[in-house]
Design a protein around this motif. Structure first.
Motif, PDB file in Angstrom:
ATOM      1  N   GLY A 141     -14.731 -54.450 -41.940  1.00  0.00           N
ATOM      2  CA  GLY A 141     -13.651 -55.044 -41.176  1.00  0.00           C
ATOM      3  C   GLY A 141     -13.041 -54.072 -40.181  1.00  0.00           C
ATOM      4  N   LEU A 142     -12.955 -52.805 -40.578  1.00  0.00           N
ATOM      5  CA  LEU A 142     -12.403 -51.795 -39.681  1.00  0.00           C
ATOM      6  C   LEU A 142     -13.285 -51.605 -38.453  1.00  0.00           C
ATOM      7  CD1 LEU A 142     -10.097 -49.787 -39.361  1.00  0.00           C
ATOM      8  CD2 LEU A 142     -11.493 -48.099 -40.557  1.00  0.00           C
ATOM      9  N   ALA A 266      -4.921 -47.857 -47.594  1.00  0.00           N
ATOM     10  CA  ALA A 266      -4.575 -47.086 -46.394  1.00  0.00           C
ATOM     11  C   ALA A 266      -5.361 -47.546 -45.175  1.00  0.00           C
ATOM     12  CB  ALA A 266      -4.813 -45.599 -46.635  1.00  0.00           C
ATOM     13  N   CYS A 267      -6.492 -48.221 -45.378  1.00  0.00           N
ATOM     14  CA  CYS A 267      -7.250 -48.742 -44.240  1.00  0.00           C
ATOM     15  C   CYS A 267      -6.432 -49.753 -43.434  1.00  0.00           C
ATOM     16  CB  CYS A 267      -8.547 -49.405 -44.712  1.00  0.00           C
ATOM     17  SG  CYS A 267      -9.811 -48.245 -45.263  1.00  0.00           S
ATOM     18  N   LEU A 268      -5.390 -50.307 -44.065  1.00  0.00           N
ATOM     19  CA  LEU A 268      -4.527 -51.239 -43.344  1.00  0.00           C
ATOM     20  C   LEU A 268      -3.784 -50.554 -42.210  1.00  0.00           C
ATOM     21  CD1 LEU A 268      -2.979 -53.228 -46.338  1.00  0.00           C
ATOM     22  CD2 LEU A 268      -4.769 -53.981 -44.777  1.00  0.00           C
ATOM     23  N   GLU A 269      -3.710 -49.215 -42.255  1.00  0.00           N
ATOM     24  CA  GLU A 269      -3.019 -48.488 -41.191  1.00  0.00           C
ATOM     25  C   GLU A 269      -3.606 -48.809 -39.823  1.00  0.00           C
ATOM     26  OE1 GLU A 269      -2.716 -43.926 -39.553  1.00  0.00           O
ATOM     27  OE2 GLU A 269      -3.012 -44.244 -41.696  1.00  0.00           O
ATOM     28  N   ALA A 270      -4.945 -48.829 -39.726  1.00  0.00           N
ATOM     29  CA  ALA A 270      -5.584 -49.127 -38.442  1.00  0.00           C
ATOM     30  C   ALA A 270      -5.296 -50.559 -38.001  1.00  0.00           C
ATOM     31  CB  ALA A 270      -7.085 -48.892 -38.530  1.00  0.00           C
ATOM     32  N   GLY A 299     -10.580 -56.754 -48.396  1.00  0.00           N
ATOM     33  CA  GLY A 299     -11.083 -55.581 -49.105  1.00  0.00           C
ATOM     34  C   GLY A 299      -9.982 -54.841 -49.837  1.00  0.00           C
ATOM     35  N   ALA A 300      -8.819 -54.702 -49.208  1.00  0.00           N
ATOM     36  CA  ALA A 300      -7.695 -54.030 -49.859  1.00  0.00           C
ATOM     37  C   ALA A 300      -7.214 -54.824 -51.071  1.00  0.00           C
ATOM     38  CB  ALA A 300      -6.551 -53.833 -48.864  1.00  0.00           C
TER      39      ALA A 300
END
Length: 334
Positions: A141-142, A266-270, A299-300
């Motif tokens: 997703g990122l 933490a991937c939600l940061e992007a 995913g989170a």
């Protein structure tokens, strides 16, 4: 309230997840405040130096309060400052000078996968399938969020620098978890952050050379999507929210969750950074970016719902076998 206490169970995990989301939101808001300052004339590395040094000054009273930490945990404080503070920032901005932003972000946020590898092969702890699936979904997703296909250019040194940022981010999650299961003997996370910021500020002072900075920019206003905002207000947001609040909630969340779960969240940061840039800076999102953000959220969610794998209980024995196993177990415990 003792900040070193670790929450176990559903309530502790819920608090940890909330803190991880606040940390991602705070970290994600740094870009929309830093970009107007950069466009106003500040060098990106100088913005990083202002961010870390300002946060170190804010946390200085806590460093004084926990002045025994450098004697008891010198390696932890030095590692946190070099990796979690200075290393991530320096490697990421150096990578940006050689490869596109999307590629650099994608490589840096391979950190959750590297955290899983660290936990599984270095710490030799079990990793659940849910955590692994969450990492895969978040990485895919990122890639859509940053539209990695729009800037595919392979610069070996740039990719190595971005990978260095990812490894430093692994250090952030692993070091944040140090002592989390030690109860009252655990190093206070606020003290660790305070000294880590001091170490990071010292290292970045040598790298950024702030004496060459255009200080006059801070006395004027900067443009944010056509609106004039005082540069000092943007700087205060970067220091107090995007650094102090982000690090405090992030480290405490790792203590309450686990490095692998907190890494995926933490991937939600992007995603947050992209959405805030859309709302505040007028940078519109494409359909793949919106879909990629939804996949990162999925995913989170899957990763945070995972629990540490448990070893299967041995089969029940009978008679002499049972007595023999009980004696063996007592000997092992002794």
């Amino acid at each position: 309230m003792r900040t070193s206490a670790v929450g176990h169970g559903p309530s502790g995990k819920g608090v940890g997840l909330g803190l991880a989301l606040v940390s991602a939101l705070a970290f994600g808001g740094s870009g929309v405040a830093a970009k107007p300052l950069i466009e106003a004339g500040l060098d990106p590395l100088h913005v990083v130096w202002l961010r870390v040094t300002g946060a170190a000054l804010v946390m200085l009273p806590l460093a004084v309060r926990h002045r025994a930490l450098p004697r008891s945990r010198p390696a932890l404080l030095a590692g946190f400052g070099l990796l979690a503070v200075a290393g991530v920032q320096a490697c990421y901005f150096a990578a940006l000078s050689r490869i596109p932003v999307g590629v650099a972000l994608l490589v840096e946020y391979l950190a959750p996968a590297l955290v899983l590898g660290w936990v599984r092969f270095v710490q030799r702890r079990p990793v659940t399938r849910a955590a692994a699936l969450g990492v895969i979904l978040a990485a895919g997703g990122l890639a859509c969020v940053v539209e990695v296909w729009s800037g595919l250019s392979f610069d070996a040194l740039g990719l190595l620098l971005a990978l260095g940022a990812a490894c430093c981010q692994v250090g952030y999650f692993v070091l944040s978890d140090q002592g989390g299961d030690a109860g009252d003997r655990a190093p206070d996370p606020l003290g660790v952050i305070a000294y880590g910021l001091l170490v990071g500020a010292a290292v970045l002072t040598v790298v950024a050379r702030p004496w060459s900075m255009h200080w006059s920019v801070l006395a004027h206003s900067a443009s944010m999507n056509g609106a004039r905002v005082p540069a000092v207000v943007l700087l205060l947001w970067i220091v107090l929210v995007a650094t102090v609040l982000a690090y405090v909630t992030g480290v405490v969340s790792v203590r309450r969750l686990s490095p692998q779960v907190a890494g995926v969240v933490a991937c939600l940061e992007a995603v947050i950074a992209t959405v805030l840039a859309w709302v505040l800076l007028g940078e519109h999102l494409s359909a793949p970016q919106i879909a990629g953000g939804a996949v990162v959220l999925l995913g989170a969610f899957i990763a945070q719902s995972s629990a540490p794998a448990e070893r299967a209980a041995p089969p029940v024995a009978s008679g002499g076998d049972r007595a023999e196993r009980e004696l063996s177990a007592r000997g092992t415990a002794a």
